[in-house]
Design a protein around this motif. Structure first.
Motif, PDB file in Angstrom:
ATOM      1  N   ASP A 262       0.810  -1.220   0.000  1.00  0.00           N
ATOM      2  CA  ASP A 262       0.000   0.000   0.000  1.00  0.00           C
ATOM      3  C   ASP A 262       0.843   1.270   0.000  1.00  0.00           C
ATOM      4  OD1 ASP A 262      -2.110  -1.740   0.175  1.00  0.00           O
ATOM      5  OD2 ASP A 262      -2.390  -1.462   2.334  1.00  0.00           O
ATOM      6  N   HIS A 263       2.041   1.210   0.550  1.00  0.00           N
ATOM      7  CA  HIS A 263       2.864   2.405   0.729  1.00  0.00           C
ATOM      8  C   HIS A 263       4.108   2.445  -0.161  1.00  0.00           C
ATOM      9  CE1 HIS A 263       0.340   3.360   4.107  1.00  0.00           C
ATOM     10  NE2 HIS A 263       0.613   2.195   4.663  1.00  0.00           N
ATOM     11  N   GLN A 264       4.318   1.432  -0.981  1.00  0.00           N
ATOM     12  CA  GLN A 264       5.532   1.390  -1.803  1.00  0.00           C
ATOM     13  C   GLN A 264       5.623   2.568  -2.764  1.00  0.00           C
ATOM     14  OE1 GLN A 264       5.964  -2.377  -3.755  1.00  0.00           O
ATOM     15  NE2 GLN A 264       6.337  -3.468  -1.828  1.00  0.00           N
ATOM     16  N   THR A 265       4.510   2.945  -3.365  1.00  0.00           N
ATOM     17  CA  THR A 265       4.531   4.065  -4.310  1.00  0.00           C
ATOM     18  C   THR A 265       4.910   5.358  -3.611  1.00  0.00           C
ATOM     19  OG1 THR A 265       2.801   2.991  -5.595  1.00  0.00           O
ATOM     20  CG2 THR A 265       3.184   5.316  -6.038  1.00  0.00           C
ATOM     21  N   LEU A 266       4.347   5.592  -2.446  1.00  0.00           N
ATOM     22  CA  LEU A 266       4.653   6.811  -1.695  1.00  0.00           C
ATOM     23  C   LEU A 266       6.123   6.856  -1.282  1.00  0.00           C
ATOM     24  CD1 LEU A 266       3.735   9.402  -0.287  1.00  0.00           C
ATOM     25  CD2 LEU A 266       3.144   7.993   1.692  1.00  0.00           C
ATOM     26  N   VAL A 267       6.642   5.751  -0.781  1.00  0.00           N
ATOM     27  CA  VAL A 267       8.038   5.718  -0.340  1.00  0.00           C
ATOM     28  C   VAL A 267       8.978   5.877  -1.530  1.00  0.00           C
ATOM     29  CG1 VAL A 267       9.795   4.317   0.790  1.00  0.00           C
ATOM     30  CG2 VAL A 267       7.493   4.379   1.716  1.00  0.00           C
ATOM     31  N   ARG A 268       8.639   5.305  -2.661  1.00  0.00           N
ATOM     32  CA  ARG A 268       9.465   5.493  -3.861  1.00  0.00           C
ATOM     33  C   ARG A 268       9.452   6.947  -4.311  1.00  0.00           C
ATOM     34  NH1 ARG A 268       8.099  -0.068  -6.366  1.00  0.00           N
ATOM     35  NH2 ARG A 268       9.968  -1.187  -5.740  1.00  0.00           N
ATOM     36  N   ARG A 269       8.298   7.597  -4.226  1.00  0.00           N
ATOM     37  CA  ARG A 269       8.229   9.019  -4.586  1.00  0.00           C
ATOM     38  C   ARG A 269       9.077   9.859  -3.639  1.00  0.00           C
ATOM     39  NH1 ARG A 269       1.891  10.000  -6.091  1.00  0.00           N
ATOM     40  NH2 ARG A 269       1.964   8.859  -8.060  1.00  0.00           N
TER      41      ARG A 269
ATOM     42  N   TYR B  13      11.549   6.017   5.770  1.00  0.00           N
ATOM     43  CA  TYR B  13      11.605   4.630   5.303  1.00  0.00           C
ATOM     44  C   TYR B  13      11.311   3.670   6.460  1.00  0.00           C
ATOM     45  CZ  TYR B  13      13.500   0.455   3.048  1.00  0.00           C
ATOM     46  OH  TYR B  13      13.661  -0.814   2.508  1.00  0.00           O
ATOM     47  N   LYS B  14      11.936   3.928   7.610  1.00  0.00           N
ATOM     48  CA  LYS B  14      11.714   3.060   8.769  1.00  0.00           C
ATOM     49  C   LYS B  14      10.275   3.159   9.272  1.00  0.00           C
ATOM     50  CE  LYS B  14      16.386   2.898  10.600  1.00  0.00           C
ATOM     51  NZ  LYS B  14      17.245   3.253  11.747  1.00  0.00           N
ATOM     52  N   ALA B  15       9.663   4.343   9.193  1.00  0.00           N
ATOM     53  CA  ALA B  15       8.299   4.515   9.655  1.00  0.00           C
ATOM     54  C   ALA B  15       7.320   3.702   8.805  1.00  0.00           C
ATOM     55  CB  ALA B  15       7.915   5.991   9.621  1.00  0.00           C
ATOM     56  N   PHE B  16       7.554   3.641   7.510  1.00  0.00           N
ATOM     57  CA  PHE B  16       6.661   2.872   6.637  1.00  0.00           C
ATOM     58  C   PHE B  16       6.986   1.384   6.658  1.00  0.00           C
ATOM     59  CE2 PHE B  16       5.773   7.031   4.777  1.00  0.00           C
ATOM     60  CZ  PHE B  16       4.386   6.935   4.645  1.00  0.00           C
ATOM     61  N   ARG B  17       8.157   1.035   7.139  1.00  0.00           N
ATOM     62  CA  ARG B  17       8.537  -0.376   7.225  1.00  0.00           C
ATOM     63  C   ARG B  17       7.715  -1.048   8.299  1.00  0.00           C
ATOM     64  NH1 ARG B  17      14.581  -1.336   8.422  1.00  0.00           N
ATOM     65  NH2 ARG B  17      13.840  -0.936  10.479  1.00  0.00           N
TER      66      ARG B  17
ATOM     67  N   TRP C 268      16.522  12.472   7.190  1.00  0.00           N
ATOM     68  CA  TRP C 268      15.228  12.788   6.610  1.00  0.00           C
ATOM     69  C   TRP C 268      14.598  11.572   5.935  1.00  0.00           C
ATOM     70  CZ3 TRP C 268      13.641  13.261   1.371  1.00  0.00           C
ATOM     71  CH2 TRP C 268      12.400  13.870   1.196  1.00  0.00           C
ATOM     72  N   PHE C 269      15.282  10.972   4.946  1.00  0.00           N
ATOM     73  CA  PHE C 269      14.673   9.855   4.224  1.00  0.00           C
ATOM     74  C   PHE C 269      14.641   8.578   5.057  1.00  0.00           C
ATOM     75  CE2 PHE C 269      15.081   6.051   1.595  1.00  0.00           C
ATOM     76  CZ  PHE C 269      13.839   6.094   0.989  1.00  0.00           C
TER      77      PHE C 269
END
Length: 98
Positions: A32-39, A94-98, A89-90
């Motif tokens: 669900d969040h891969q697109t957002l994290v890639r952006r 990344y860890k938050a969405f993991r 920052w990034f």
């Protein structure tokens, strides 16, 4: 489960440093969040490229008769702010969405 080997930043073999982070969007980030994290990752890459363009622009300005101080600061910003923005920052995003 296989051991995760650090793969970021990708460095050439002749550099004696090893990658510091493991980053794999497909394995660690929910679908669900891969697109957002890639952006967000592409936004970080754009930021780093912008610092590189700033370096080139300051070099051109210095060659054209401007001050060399701006070129020195551009080098400092590129060397320090790109890795710091990744770590501060990034990587927390990344860890938050993991």
């Amino acid at each position: 489960m296989a051991e995760k080997v650090n793969n970021f930043p990708p460095l050439p073999k002749f550099i004696p440093l090893k990658p510091c982070f493991y980053q794999n969007f497909a394995d660690e980030i929910p679908i669900d969040h891969q697109t957002l994290v890639r952006r967000i990752y592409h936004l970080w890459i754009f930021y780093s490229i912008t610092l590189g363009v700033n370096l080139i622009a300051c070099l051109a300005w210095w060659i054209g008769g401007g001050s060399g101080v701006n070129f020195g600061l551009a080098i400092l910003w590129l060397i320090s702010f790109s890795p710091c923005s990744y770590v501060c920052w990034f990587r927390p995003i990344y860890k938050a969405f993991r």
